[in-house]
Design an enzyme around this catalytic site. Structure first.
Site, PDB file in Angstrom:
ATOM      1  N   GLU A  58      15.713 -17.039 -36.650  1.00 26.09           N
ATOM      2  CA  GLU A  58      16.348 -17.522 -37.880  1.00 26.09           C
ATOM      3  C   GLU A  58      17.794 -17.952 -37.674  1.00 26.09           C
ATOM      4  O   GLU A  58      18.312 -18.772 -38.411  1.00 26.09           O
ATOM      5  CB  GLU A  58      16.278 -16.434 -38.966  1.00 26.09           C
ATOM      6  CG  GLU A  58      17.148 -15.213 -38.641  1.00 26.09           C
ATOM      7  CD  GLU A  58      16.900 -14.049 -39.612  1.00 26.09           C
ATOM      8  OE1 GLU A  58      15.820 -13.997 -40.208  1.00 26.09           O
ATOM      9  OE2 GLU A  58      17.801 -13.209 -39.748  1.00 26.09           O
ATOM     10  N   ASN A  59      18.455 -17.392 -36.649  1.00 25.72           N
ATOM     11  CA  ASN A  59      19.857 -17.731 -36.420  1.00 25.72           C
ATOM     12  C   ASN A  59      20.019 -19.019 -35.618  1.00 25.72           C
ATOM     13  O   ASN A  59      21.031 -19.199 -34.958  1.00 25.72           O
ATOM     14  CB  ASN A  59      20.603 -16.559 -35.777  1.00 25.72           C
ATOM     15  CG  ASN A  59      19.935 -16.015 -34.543  1.00 25.72           C
ATOM     16  OD1 ASN A  59      18.707 -15.902 -34.488  1.00 25.72           O
ATOM     17  ND2 ASN A  59      20.721 -15.694 -33.540  1.00 25.72           N
TER      18      ASN A  59
END
Lengths: 222, 219
Positions: A58-59
């Site tokens: 997600e990052n």
């Protein structure tokens, strides 16, 4: 001794690693996948190169490789659990809004998440106990639950107190409504959806024994 | 107007009491630690801080919170094993928390920079984080209205800047940098290297210099 039904595929409950191996085997070749923090991360240990799975974090990365060790460790290259990881050939980086557009836009084939509870119709509770003194922290859980085409849950079937985590209706605060499609537990694999719960296979118990543990009606595919 | 400044203290000197400050970073990757330390030194208080987390350990944002300089946190994941300063302030009722799902946080920041007045998203629909918000059924799915998050100042970290403020980042340290740079009225960037104008391939620029106001090189 009770008669084993035909959907019993193991004579004992599955451990965490065996369950992770089963999830990995069920992921279709070429899939784009996000593995949640904790138990789901174990799945990456069992993905085979010939499956050609691309992992999303997600990052801001697609093409995430295994956890970094030794001099591979780079503070600028971490996963959602803030663990140093590696990049594979073909990896790409993007900013946070693009990363969550990948999720919300339905571009991920599968995400694998842990859970406190899953309801018969696939509601997910996995971010907050709702306790009055608990500091709520949601991170990307709601986005993953809502966005991926398929949401797989990995969890033990029972709490430490012996209560089923597959429930008629979640008592913990929801992460997403009707989002879970499959639940992998130590005792069985369940398919969830608008029509309720179907048992795909059981481990170390019969369907009848499983039904005694789970407070919602269980069906089989046939 | 773009300025190259000599020190982090000079870079943050314009931040006033009551400002909304976006701070880049996810975990330690992309955290502008030196700029946060300078924000501590400059004394600004009553801040609203936008960051994915609410500070870790005894450094950076965690210290700003400990010193009571942050009135409100807007974040997705405040609770960590080492978020003790936030935990203490929260339990004491001395800090306000607006908890936002991470993708909604990112998109609300992006929307601010892009001039969007708000958007409907399925994320959070039917959960306690959507309580009190406008909802609609769009294409058969429940969706929640979310508003942009604007900021007075963004403090971010990039790898390199050129002479006109174009930025490139490094690996997962990019995270919130590009969208915060666009969302804030004034964007301050700490970089590891400043290269001459023309020293970055225009095809590879991630944040165009139009979004950048102050650049400081941090060794």
């Amino acid at each position: 001794m009770s008669t084993a039904t035909s959907i019993q595929t193991s004579d004992k409950p599955l451990g965490r690693d065996a369950l992770a191996e089963l999830v990995a085997r069920d992921i279709a070749p070429g899939s784009f996948v996000n593995l949640g923090i904790g138990q789901p991360t174990l799945v990456s240990n069992y993905l085979k190169p010939e499956q050609n799975i691309t992992l999303h974090t997600e990052n801001g990365m697609l093409g995430m490789g295994p956890e970094a060790t030794g001099d591979q460790i780079d503070g600028d290259l971490i996963n959602a659990g803030k663990i140093p990881v590696t990049e594979l050939p073909g990896a790409s980086y993007f900013h946070h809004a693009d990363s969550f557009a990948i999720m919300r836009g339905g571009h991920l084939d599968i995400c694998v998440l842990g859970a406190f509870q899953v309801s018969a119709t696939g509601d997910l509770a996995n971010w907050h106990t709702g306790a009055p003194d608990a500091i709520p922290a949601v991170g990307g859980a709601m986005d993953l639950a809502t966005g991926a085409k398929d949401v797989f849950v990995m969890m033990t079937l029972l709490t430490r107190e012996g209560a089923s985590k597959i429930v008629d209706a979640c008592t913990y605060p929801l992460t997403g409504v009707g989002c879970v499609t499959r639940v992998y537990t130590d005792k069985a694999v369940f398919l969830t959806g608008p029509d309720g719960v179907t048992v795909r296979e059981t481990f170390g118990c019969t369907l009848e024994e499983l039904q005694e543990l789970v407070p919602v009606p269980l069906k089989t595919a046939e | 107007m773009l300025n190259f400044v000599d020190s982090v203290n000079e870079a943050v000197s314009g931040i006033k009491d009551g400002s909304t400050v976006m701070i880049g970073g996810f975990g330690n990757a992309g955290q502008p630690f030196e700029l946060i330390d300078a924000l501590m030194d400059c004394g600004a208080k009553d801040l609203t801080v936008v960051n994915n987390n609410a500070g870790q350990g005894d450094q950076g944002l965690a210290l700003l919170i400990k010193e009571g300089r942050v009135r409100k946190m807007i974040c997705s994941f405040p609770r960590q094993s080492d978020s003790w300063h936030f935990d203490a302030k929260f339990h004491a009722g001395e800090i306000e928390l607006e908890l936002v799902p991470q993708g909604n946080l990112a998109e609300r920041i992006r929307a601010a920079g892009a001039g969007i007045g708000g958007f409907f998203t399925p994320t959070g629909y039917g959960t306690m984080l959507a309580e009190g918000k406008e909802t609609r059924i769009i294409d058969g799915r429940g969706q929640v209205f979310e508003s942009p998050i604007h900021a007075d100042v963004a403090l971010i970290k990039a790898l390199k800047a050129d002479g006109v403020g174009n930025l490139v980042y490094r690996k997962t340290a990019r995270n919130f940098g590009p969208i915060m740079a666009a969302a804030a009225k004034h964007t301050v960037v700490q970089v590891s290297e400043i290269v001459p104008t023309g020293g970055l391939d225009p095809e590879n620029v991630v944040t165009p210099g139009i979004y950048v106001n102050s650049i400081v090189k941090v060794a």
